[in-house]
Design an enzyme around this catalytic site. Structure first.
Site, PDB file in Angstrom:
ATOM      1  N   ASP A  85       6.416  27.114  14.445  1.00  0.00           N
ATOM      2  CA  ASP A  85       7.939  26.664  14.775  1.00  0.00           C
ATOM      3  C   ASP A  85       7.684  25.387  15.682  1.00  0.00           C
ATOM      4  O   ASP A  85       7.700  25.671  17.024  1.00  0.00           O
ATOM      5  CB  ASP A  85       8.760  27.906  15.340  1.00  0.00           C
ATOM      6  CG  ASP A  85      10.460  27.230  15.394  1.00  0.00           C
ATOM      7  OD1 ASP A  85      10.397  26.074  15.265  1.00  0.00           O
ATOM      8  OD2 ASP A  85      11.191  28.035  15.646  1.00  0.00           O
TER       9      ASP A  85
ATOM     10  N   TYR B  37      26.941  29.573  23.033  1.00  0.00           N
ATOM     11  CA  TYR B  37      26.936  30.592  23.979  1.00  0.00           C
ATOM     12  C   TYR B  37      28.057  30.497  24.693  1.00  0.00           C
ATOM     13  O   TYR B  37      27.936  30.714  26.073  1.00  0.00           O
ATOM     14  CB  TYR B  37      25.485  30.827  24.795  1.00  0.00           C
ATOM     15  CG  TYR B  37      24.686  31.191  23.698  1.00  0.00           C
ATOM     16  CD1 TYR B  37      24.313  32.359  23.076  1.00  0.00           C
ATOM     17  CD2 TYR B  37      23.802  30.257  22.913  1.00  0.00           C
ATOM     18  CE1 TYR B  37      23.272  32.627  22.044  1.00  0.00           C
ATOM     19  CE2 TYR B  37      22.558  30.256  21.748  1.00  0.00           C
ATOM     20  CZ  TYR B  37      22.580  31.684  21.458  1.00  0.00           C
ATOM     21  OH  TYR B  37      21.704  32.056  20.530  1.00  0.00           O
TER      22      TYR B  37
ATOM     23  N   LYS C 225      14.892  19.305  15.509  1.00  0.00           N
ATOM     24  CA  LYS C 225      15.448  18.463  16.970  1.00  0.00           C
ATOM     25  C   LYS C 225      15.123  17.070  16.803  1.00  0.00           C
ATOM     26  O   LYS C 225      15.900  16.234  16.656  1.00  0.00           O
ATOM     27  CB  LYS C 225      14.834  19.328  17.973  1.00  0.00           C
ATOM     28  CG  LYS C 225      15.635  20.663  18.161  1.00  0.00           C
ATOM     29  CD  LYS C 225      15.411  21.326  19.322  1.00  0.00           C
ATOM     30  CE  LYS C 225      16.375  22.491  19.688  1.00  0.00           C
ATOM     31  NZ  LYS C 225      15.844  23.734  19.312  1.00  0.00           N
TER      32      LYS C 225
ATOM     33  N   TYR D  46      11.987  32.085  20.850  1.00  0.00           N
ATOM     34  CA  TYR D  46      13.281  31.767  20.236  1.00  0.00           C
ATOM     35  C   TYR D  46      13.107  30.737  18.993  1.00  0.00           C
ATOM     36  O   TYR D  46      12.439  29.818  18.916  1.00  0.00           O
ATOM     37  CB  TYR D  46      14.076  30.617  21.199  1.00  0.00           C
ATOM     38  CG  TYR D  46      15.115  30.298  20.759  1.00  0.00           C
ATOM     39  CD1 TYR D  46      16.507  31.365  20.730  1.00  0.00           C
ATOM     40  CD2 TYR D  46      15.578  28.909  20.185  1.00  0.00           C
ATOM     41  CE1 TYR D  46      17.584  30.555  20.035  1.00  0.00           C
ATOM     42  CE2 TYR D  46      16.766  28.799  19.640  1.00  0.00           C
ATOM     43  CZ  TYR D  46      17.885  29.611  19.709  1.00  0.00           C
ATOM     44  OH  TYR D  46      19.076  29.152  19.013  1.00  0.00           O
TER      45      TYR D  46
HETATM   46  C1  LIG Z   1      16.380  25.050  18.765  1.00  0.00           C
HETATM   47  C2  LIG Z   1      15.421  25.740  17.834  1.00  0.00           C
HETATM   48  C3  LIG Z   1      15.585  25.984  16.829  1.00  0.00           C
HETATM   49  C4  LIG Z   1      16.942  26.213  16.080  1.00  0.00           C
HETATM   50  O1  LIG Z   1      17.316  25.024  15.813  1.00  0.00           O
HETATM   51  P1  LIG Z   1      18.952  24.637  15.463  1.00  0.00           P
HETATM   52  O2  LIG Z   1      18.917  23.137  15.021  1.00  0.00           O
HETATM   53  O3  LIG Z   1      19.468  24.771  16.664  1.00  0.00           O
HETATM   54  O4  LIG Z   1      19.302  25.784  14.459  1.00  0.00           O
HETATM   55  C5  LIG Z   1      14.641  26.785  16.042  1.00  0.00           C
HETATM   56  N1  LIG Z   1      13.326  26.889  16.932  1.00  0.00           N
HETATM   57  C6  LIG Z   1      13.078  26.456  17.946  1.00  0.00           C
HETATM   58  C7  LIG Z   1      11.804  26.566  18.615  1.00  0.00           C
HETATM   59  C8  LIG Z   1      14.040  25.658  18.715  1.00  0.00           C
HETATM   60  O5  LIG Z   1      13.856  25.200  19.873  1.00  0.00           O
END
Ligand SMILES: *Cc1c(COP(=O)(O)O)cnc(C)c1O
Length: 433
Positions: free
Chosen positions: A249, A20, A278, A148
């Site tokens: 997620d 960004y 992550k 997100y």
């Molecule tokens: C960071 C994140 C993503 C995306 O992961 P990337 O490895 O950056 O593509 C998806 N969902 C959540 C909840 C996130 O925090």
């Protein structure tokens, strides 16, 4: 700054996008030379205590001897091999670990390279499942505002429409259904009325909805909001009632960050599909996974075309799987629950003085996440510089100054981190008055 650093940064400014960011508008990243434990070392020799865990990832700290060992051991046998038609022990071991530690019904694992892709994969799984069940119109998703889920098109379509800048991509993005973000905080109960927006969408549009996708309990990059586990429990019930899949997620929340191994556990629910990423590799390499139930994986496998339509080049990269295996072992072998409690208490205690400041709207802490929500957006460049001058690495966005340090941070460093936040936030107040 030495000459070399100067020319590196010049080159960076001229040619490289950061997350960004703009090119050519005087952005000025800090040059990191090395990192160890909870400290980042800049090229000028300054050391910063890391408050970000490199965006949720680095749970065991940098340059960890056992994680280094896991990578180098694997490197000596093979760095990579294609996953089509071939398999290997690191991937098999990791898949079985993930199946073991996630809720029981999640039995099938799809590896990919990043959180965003794991979300794309989850969405495709849901659509393929309904297609094979004879419901080809179920191609859309319902999601929560302030969410997100990543930056690729599918993931972006379920991010908050405002913070996700949907207008910019309006004609390209799939249209999804949005419900207001949960209004009840962590520990609060929900009423039927609180669930009405979600219930109504499921009632009226269920035939077009493949799944509800959400971040369980903690909405991360969309606003660092914590919400009621009762909401998630009831949302799960509604999904069952209206026959819609629940996609959790857990890319940010997974691996202990919220005080549970996975945030779904706060509500005692098991989603139909779960994304992790992550912290999966302890922040060493980019790896993510999408898990689902046998009911879903078998339906897809017996449907038409009878295969799941996705296959990344670097799927289940052995280096990444090996370090993920070691990282998960390190976490589970540690007394992680007490440790996250310790961090929660330290963040709570350390950030409490911010509550008294006129510029602060709210301070909230859950697990190893501490958030100071300001009343006004901060000047990111200026405030980051103030943090660096205080010897810490904190990178706020919008109105949010937040901490999610590596789990290994000791009490002394944590106190230094939270004190820096209090002092820097205080200065924002004073300069405004
Ligand atoms: C960071 C994140 C993503 C995306 O992961 P990337 O490895 O950056 O593509 C998806 N969902 C959540 C909840 C996130 O925090």
């Amino acid at each position: 700054m030495n000459l070399n650093a100067k020319s590196l940064l010049e080159c960076d400014r001229s040619h490289i996008w950061h997350p960004y960011s703009a090119i050519g508008s005087g952005h000025s990243p800090y040059l990191v030379e090395s990192a160890s434990g909870v400290r980042l070392k800049l090229d000028n020799g300054q050391e910063l205590i890391d408050g970000m865990a490199s965006w949720w990832c680095v749970i065991h700290g940098y340059n960890h001897p056992e994680l280094n060992q896991a990578v180098t051991t694997q490197l000596n046998s093979m760095a990579h091999v294609m996953f089509g038609g071939l398999t290997h022990a690191p991937a098999i071991e990791l898949a079985s670990k993930l199946v073991d530690i996630t809720p029981e019904p999640l039995q099938s694992v799809f590896f990919s390279d990043s959180g965003s892709v794991s979300v794309e994969v989850a969405m495709k799984m849901a659509i393929q499942y309904w297609h094979d069940k004879g419901h080809p119109t179920r191609q859309h998703f319902v999601t929560l505002r302030s969410g997100y889920h990543g930056d690729t098109f599918g993931a972006m379509s379920v991010c908050d429409p405002i913070t996700g800048m949907h207008t910019l991509f309006a004609d390209t993005l799939s249209k999804q259904f949005f419900v207001e973000a949960p209004q009840r905080g962590y520990g609060e109960q929900c009423s039927d009325e609180d669930m009405r927006p979600l219930r109504e969408i499921l009632q009226h549009h269920g035939d077009h909805i493949a799944g509800l996708i959400l971040e369980p309990i903690v909405q991360g990059a969309g606003g660092m909001r914590f919400y009621s586990p009762d909401y998630l429990r009831r949302a799960h019930e509604l999904c069952k009632q209206y026959d819609v899949l629940l996609i959790a997620d857990e890319v940010a929340t997974g691996f202990g960050r919220t005080g549970k191994l996975f945030a779904c556990e706060h509500s005692g629910i098991s989603p139909d599909i779960m994304c992790v990423g992550k912290a999966l590799t302890g922040g060493y390499l980019s790896l993510a996974a999408t898990l689902t139930t046998e009911a879903i994986s078998h339906t897809i496998s017996q449907g038409n075309p009878g295969v799941f339509m996705h296959g990344p080049t670097f799927m289940a990269n052995p280096l990444a799987c090996s370090v993920a295996n070691r990282s998960i072992d390190l976490l589970l072998e540690s007394d992680w629950q007490n440790n996250i409690n310790r961090l929660q208490q330290g963040l709570e205690r350390g950030l409490a003085p911010c509550r008294e400041l006129s510029q602060v709207k709210e301070v909230r802490v859950l697990g190893a996440i501490g958030v100071v929500e300001m009343k006004q957006a901060v000047d990111m460049k200026k405030i980051t510089q103030e943090f660096v001058e205080s010897g810490v690495w904190v990178r706020p966005f919008g109105r949010l100054v937040y901490l999610m340090p590596p789990y290994i941070i000791d009490d002394k460093d944590l106190t230094q981190l939270t004190s820096a936040v209090v002092n820097v936030v205080k200065r924002q107040v004073e300069s405004k008055l």
